[in-house]
Design a protein around this motif. Sequence first.
Motif, PDB file in Angstrom:
ATOM      1  N   ALA A 171     -22.312  35.049 -39.774  1.00  0.00           N
ATOM      2  CA  ALA A 171     -22.630  34.924 -38.565  1.00  0.00           C
ATOM      3  C   ALA A 171     -23.694  35.919 -37.834  1.00  0.00           C
ATOM      4  CB  ALA A 171     -21.144  35.346 -37.844  1.00  0.00           C
ATOM      5  N   GLN A 172     -23.750  36.952 -38.393  1.00  0.00           N
ATOM      6  CA  GLN A 172     -24.882  37.861 -37.972  1.00  0.00           C
ATOM      7  C   GLN A 172     -26.277  37.178 -38.350  1.00  0.00           C
ATOM      8  OE1 GLN A 172     -24.235  41.647 -39.734  1.00  0.00           O
ATOM      9  NE2 GLN A 172     -22.493  42.080 -38.511  1.00  0.00           N
ATOM     10  N   GLN A 173     -26.426  36.525 -39.563  1.00  0.00           N
ATOM     11  CA  GLN A 173     -27.604  35.908 -40.024  1.00  0.00           C
ATOM     12  C   GLN A 173     -27.976  34.581 -39.243  1.00  0.00           C
ATOM     13  OE1 GLN A 173     -30.066  37.146 -41.923  1.00  0.00           O
ATOM     14  NE2 GLN A 173     -28.783  38.829 -42.968  1.00  0.00           N
ATOM     15  N   LEU A 174     -26.922  33.898 -38.975  1.00  0.00           N
ATOM     16  CA  LEU A 174     -27.077  32.919 -38.150  1.00  0.00           C
ATOM     17  C   LEU A 174     -27.546  33.200 -36.622  1.00  0.00           C
ATOM     18  CD1 LEU A 174     -26.925  29.704 -38.234  1.00  0.00           C
ATOM     19  CD2 LEU A 174     -24.498  29.932 -37.323  1.00  0.00           C
ATOM     20  N   ALA A 175     -26.788  34.165 -36.117  1.00  0.00           N
ATOM     21  CA  ALA A 175     -27.322  34.456 -34.732  1.00  0.00           C
ATOM     22  C   ALA A 175     -28.705  34.954 -34.655  1.00  0.00           C
ATOM     23  CB  ALA A 175     -26.464  35.591 -34.240  1.00  0.00           C
ATOM     24  N   ALA A 176     -29.402  35.658 -35.731  1.00  0.00           N
ATOM     25  CA  ALA A 176     -30.798  35.766 -35.934  1.00  0.00           C
ATOM     26  C   ALA A 176     -31.465  34.862 -35.846  1.00  0.00           C
ATOM     27  CB  ALA A 176     -30.981  36.767 -37.045  1.00  0.00           C
ATOM     28  N   GLN A 177     -30.993  33.543 -36.226  1.00  0.00           N
ATOM     29  CA  GLN A 177     -32.094  32.316 -36.233  1.00  0.00           C
ATOM     30  C   GLN A 177     -32.113  31.694 -35.027  1.00  0.00           C
ATOM     31  OE1 GLN A 177     -33.558  31.136 -38.871  1.00  0.00           O
ATOM     32  NE2 GLN A 177     -33.157  32.916 -40.377  1.00  0.00           N
ATOM     33  N   ALA A 178     -30.718  31.741 -34.348  1.00  0.00           N
ATOM     34  CA  ALA A 178     -30.795  30.749 -33.004  1.00  0.00           C
ATOM     35  C   ALA A 178     -29.366  31.378 -32.261  1.00  0.00           C
ATOM     36  CB  ALA A 178     -30.473  29.444 -33.554  1.00  0.00           C
ATOM     37  N   THR A 179     -29.316  30.871 -31.154  1.00  0.00           N
ATOM     38  CA  THR A 179     -28.256  31.418 -30.088  1.00  0.00           C
ATOM     39  C   THR A 179     -27.016  30.824 -30.967  1.00  0.00           C
ATOM     40  OG1 THR A 179     -28.567  29.672 -28.829  1.00  0.00           O
ATOM     41  CG2 THR A 179     -29.753  31.709 -28.033  1.00  0.00           C
ATOM     42  N   THR A 180     -26.042  32.034 -30.954  1.00  0.00           N
ATOM     43  CA  THR A 180     -24.789  31.637 -31.791  1.00  0.00           C
ATOM     44  C   THR A 180     -23.791  32.338 -31.205  1.00  0.00           C
ATOM     45  OG1 THR A 180     -25.823  31.380 -33.958  1.00  0.00           O
ATOM     46  CG2 THR A 180     -23.666  31.693 -34.116  1.00  0.00           C
ATOM     47  N   VAL A 181     -22.474  31.491 -30.820  1.00  0.00           N
ATOM     48  CA  VAL A 181     -21.233  32.160 -30.456  1.00  0.00           C
ATOM     49  C   VAL A 181     -20.354  32.066 -31.571  1.00  0.00           C
ATOM     50  CG1 VAL A 181     -20.477  30.085 -29.422  1.00  0.00           C
ATOM     51  CG2 VAL A 181     -19.505  32.176 -28.684  1.00  0.00           C
ATOM     52  N   TYR A 182     -19.775  33.363 -31.648  1.00  0.00           N
ATOM     53  CA  TYR A 182     -18.846  33.727 -32.932  1.00  0.00           C
ATOM     54  C   TYR A 182     -17.421  33.391 -32.256  1.00  0.00           C
ATOM     55  CZ  TYR A 182     -17.261  35.268 -37.522  1.00  0.00           C
ATOM     56  OH  TYR A 182     -16.607  35.560 -38.796  1.00  0.00           O
ATOM     57  N   VAL A 183     -16.614  32.355 -32.810  1.00  0.00           N
ATOM     58  CA  VAL A 183     -15.293  32.403 -32.020  1.00  0.00           C
ATOM     59  C   VAL A 183     -14.377  32.264 -33.216  1.00  0.00           C
ATOM     60  CG1 VAL A 183     -13.875  31.008 -30.832  1.00  0.00           C
ATOM     61  CG2 VAL A 183     -16.168  30.717 -30.389  1.00  0.00           C
ATOM     62  N   SER A 184     -13.349  33.380 -33.033  1.00  0.00           N
ATOM     63  CA  SER A 184     -12.231  33.762 -34.189  1.00  0.00           C
ATOM     64  C   SER A 184     -11.083  33.958 -33.354  1.00  0.00           C
ATOM     65  CB  SER A 184     -12.570  34.625 -35.097  1.00  0.00           C
ATOM     66  OG  SER A 184     -12.737  35.911 -34.334  1.00  0.00           O
ATOM     67  N   PRO A 185     -10.060  33.911 -34.062  1.00  0.00           N
ATOM     68  CA  PRO A 185      -8.703  34.257 -33.365  1.00  0.00           C
ATOM     69  C   PRO A 185      -8.515  35.658 -32.688  1.00  0.00           C
ATOM     70  CG  PRO A 185      -8.127  33.188 -35.603  1.00  0.00           C
ATOM     71  CD  PRO A 185      -9.560  33.272 -35.249  1.00  0.00           C
ATOM     72  N   GLU A 186      -9.430  36.685 -33.366  1.00  0.00           N
ATOM     73  CA  GLU A 186      -9.793  37.830 -32.987  1.00  0.00           C
ATOM     74  C   GLU A 186     -10.645  37.791 -31.569  1.00  0.00           C
ATOM     75  OE1 GLU A 186      -8.590  37.999 -37.148  1.00  0.00           O
ATOM     76  OE2 GLU A 186     -10.462  36.863 -35.894  1.00  0.00           O
ATOM     77  N   THR A 187     -11.602  37.278 -31.510  1.00  0.00           N
ATOM     78  CA  THR A 187     -12.488  37.248 -30.471  1.00  0.00           C
ATOM     79  C   THR A 187     -11.665  36.661 -29.202  1.00  0.00           C
ATOM     80  OG1 THR A 187     -13.723  35.168 -31.063  1.00  0.00           O
ATOM     81  CG2 THR A 187     -14.639  37.314 -31.913  1.00  0.00           C
ATOM     82  N   LEU A 188     -10.830  35.289 -29.454  1.00  0.00           N
ATOM     83  CA  LEU A 188     -10.311  34.846 -28.585  1.00  0.00           C
ATOM     84  C   LEU A 188      -9.174  35.715 -28.012  1.00  0.00           C
ATOM     85  CD1 LEU A 188      -9.914  31.259 -29.749  1.00  0.00           C
ATOM     86  CD2 LEU A 188     -11.284  31.955 -27.838  1.00  0.00           C
ATOM     87  N   SER A 189      -8.470  36.631 -28.763  1.00  0.00           N
ATOM     88  CA  SER A 189      -7.385  37.474 -28.422  1.00  0.00           C
ATOM     89  C   SER A 189      -7.654  38.492 -27.578  1.00  0.00           C
ATOM     90  CB  SER A 189      -6.664  38.077 -29.522  1.00  0.00           C
ATOM     91  OG  SER A 189      -5.694  38.821 -29.300  1.00  0.00           O
ATOM     92  N   ALA A 190      -9.252  38.931 -27.683  1.00  0.00           N
ATOM     93  CA  ALA A 190      -9.817  40.101 -27.064  1.00  0.00           C
ATOM     94  C   ALA A 190      -9.960  39.667 -25.506  1.00  0.00           C
ATOM     95  CB  ALA A 190     -11.119  40.542 -27.538  1.00  0.00           C
ATOM     96  N   GLY A 192      -7.853  37.346 -24.218  1.00  0.00           N
ATOM     97  CA  GLY A 192      -6.582  36.960 -23.513  1.00  0.00           C
ATOM     98  C   GLY A 192      -6.147  35.633 -23.926  1.00  0.00           C
ATOM     99  N   ALA A 193      -6.888  35.147 -24.785  1.00  0.00           N
ATOM    100  CA  ALA A 193      -6.207  33.637 -25.390  1.00  0.00           C
ATOM    101  C   ALA A 193      -5.759  34.057 -26.958  1.00  0.00           C
ATOM    102  CB  ALA A 193      -7.393  32.642 -25.454  1.00  0.00           C
ATOM    103  N   SER A 194      -4.488  33.983 -27.064  1.00  0.00           N
ATOM    104  CA  SER A 194      -3.994  34.322 -28.413  1.00  0.00           C
ATOM    105  C   SER A 194      -3.507  33.300 -29.012  1.00  0.00           C
ATOM    106  CB  SER A 194      -2.977  35.448 -28.181  1.00  0.00           C
ATOM    107  OG  SER A 194      -2.380  36.122 -29.531  1.00  0.00           O
ATOM    108  N   VAL A 195      -4.483  32.539 -29.766  1.00  0.00           N
ATOM    109  CA  VAL A 195      -4.161  31.331 -30.636  1.00  0.00           C
ATOM    110  C   VAL A 195      -3.242  31.584 -31.799  1.00  0.00           C
ATOM    111  CG1 VAL A 195      -6.394  30.250 -29.701  1.00  0.00           C
ATOM    112  CG2 VAL A 195      -6.443  31.527 -31.899  1.00  0.00           C
ATOM    113  N   ALA A 196      -3.686  32.777 -32.215  1.00  0.00           N
ATOM    114  CA  ALA A 196      -2.546  33.206 -33.283  1.00  0.00           C
ATOM    115  C   ALA A 196      -1.140  32.986 -33.038  1.00  0.00           C
ATOM    116  CB  ALA A 196      -2.904  34.651 -33.825  1.00  0.00           C
ATOM    117  N   GLN A 197      -0.645  33.112 -31.856  1.00  0.00           N
ATOM    118  CA  GLN A 197       0.610  32.820 -31.109  1.00  0.00           C
ATOM    119  C   GLN A 197       1.312  31.553 -31.357  1.00  0.00           C
ATOM    120  OE1 GLN A 197       2.444  35.821 -31.225  1.00  0.00           O
ATOM    121  NE2 GLN A 197       0.473  36.785 -31.865  1.00  0.00           N
ATOM    122  N   LEU A 198       0.348  30.773 -31.489  1.00  0.00           N
ATOM    123  CA  LEU A 198       0.529  29.253 -31.588  1.00  0.00           C
ATOM    124  C   LEU A 198       1.696  28.877 -32.722  1.00  0.00           C
ATOM    125  CD1 LEU A 198      -2.611  27.586 -30.343  1.00  0.00           C
ATOM    126  CD2 LEU A 198      -0.676  27.971 -28.886  1.00  0.00           C
TER     127      LEU A 198
END
Length: 594
Positions: A171-190, A192-198
Amino acid sequence: MNTTDQKVRSIIESYFDQKLQPQLLEQLETRVLRGGEWLFRQGEEGDALYFLVRGRLQAWIEPEDTSGQPRLLGEIVPGESVGEVGLISGDPRTAGIQAIRDSLLIRIDRRSFASLAERHPALVLKLAGNVVKWYQLSMSKTAPAARLLKNITLLPLSDSTKIKQFCDEFAQQLAAQATTVYVSPETLSAQGASVAQLKAGEDLPDRLKSWLWDLEDQYDFVLYRCHAGDSPWSLFAVRQSDIVLMVADAETDPDDVVWEPKILSIQGTMVGRRALFLLQRDRHAIRNTARWLEGRHLNFHLHIQSGLASDVQRAVRVISGKATGLVLGGGAARGLAALGVYQALVEAGIEIDWVGGTSIGAIMAAAVAMGWSPDVAIRNARQSFKVGKPFSDFTIPVLSLLGGKRMKRLLKVHLDYLIEDLPLPYYCVSTNLGRGTRNIHESGSLVHAIRASVAMPGVFPPVVIDQELAVDGSVLDNLPVDIMQQKPVGRIIAVDFTSPVPAKVDYVETPSPWAVLRGRWLPFSRRYRVPGLTAIMLKSTEVGTLEEVRRLGAMADLLIDPHVRQFGMMDVKSFDQIVQAGYQRACELLENWQ
């Protein structure tokens, strides 16, 4: 106006005049496809035109007989139209269109299209251009490589610290190449969207899905990361992906992953584009890759040594469309110039990410795929060709002039590996002698594949491939650039060793064998410059594909043509001079190209 409406309006503006927009928007219908669904099948009535707003589609042509396999014609990305061929020609659908991820389209039926076409002939002209494009694709040998990958899913096949570290570094290397948003259960939970609870079978809230879709318009890449397992989040992420990157620890057991087919198939059929990243302890001691590939229907796989930044960077280049492919042609001993080209590429800082070749180019490409440095590759090749003399084991000429045992023995010394275990992705080409078609070798014994690729007719004996005879790949394809175009590379460097320059002789009639021998052995007799039998066979193989080589060479982003005309086809004694010729020519061309 939300971003989806904005994208719809933008597409309409690119095809229609401003004054038609209000009435046109009233006639639009929307169509949602889930990953794996078909928009329409080949042979169905062409009753509507579609514009892709979000997602990705693939066009497939069914074989004429049941024994063949469907052929990928091309891909449709947002902003492009599909279905115009049937509307304009009135013929049934010439190809089937399948969604490889969740997709949103706008639809114009035949009646609305006819009405609009009368008042807007420019629309028909623009769509006619697309018809020509699809016709050209249908006539081409190969489909173009994937383009404009945007939504990427990292799918760990097991939860381990090693895999998590790789995902974060990727993810870090990809973001160094172009604009990148890294979406994971942890980032969503932070947020307020806890997809891990589904719960199993539960879908994501519509507001969250809309927000995630809008990210596509804000970033070059949307990178989803999942946890191992078939959770609702993993199911959603996979369905949004232009490509799913499965990440596995090569030291674990591939049979332990039992949940994977549940989220990568639709009604039991594997769909979409997928690749496998295998994390290795040592990229030069890779084994058992075939077990990981079995049954996974992968587009490709990459080996990545844990903790090796260059391997992660290569993975990023491949996925971001910036990888470099190297294609090496045939040319017998002249092909040794590829070693000099390789040295020049390394010195210029050009990383090779994918490699392929034919005939002697298959051997040289294998040296690159092994990850050898230029010095090691040159040393091994000198030992094999100059000292080992693979062109010298003459035999009773029943099948061939040479027995081929010496070539086989030399290949086994250095290249006794499986192709799928090579550090770099590799392919080589041979010719099916009975069918008159190409064999593309991307798995199995490297030695066996190379032996088939270099089996020059009459010089080396044919090689048995799947109970059929195979000979030198240069018989049909002496510069397989079109195969490299199917790979996820952004640019292609091709090396051509053929010599289309006419060779003048100083005699009117071809001298007899006795006259040639007298010139060689008796003093004061005329010496004739004639090619040997082996050289004539080699040159005849090359001549048959010269025109095709020129066409394929033009497809490359850089074509390197070492000046090796002065060397004979069997002139391994000039090893160092041939290598130097490749180096000098590559340096000349790379200086301007860079």
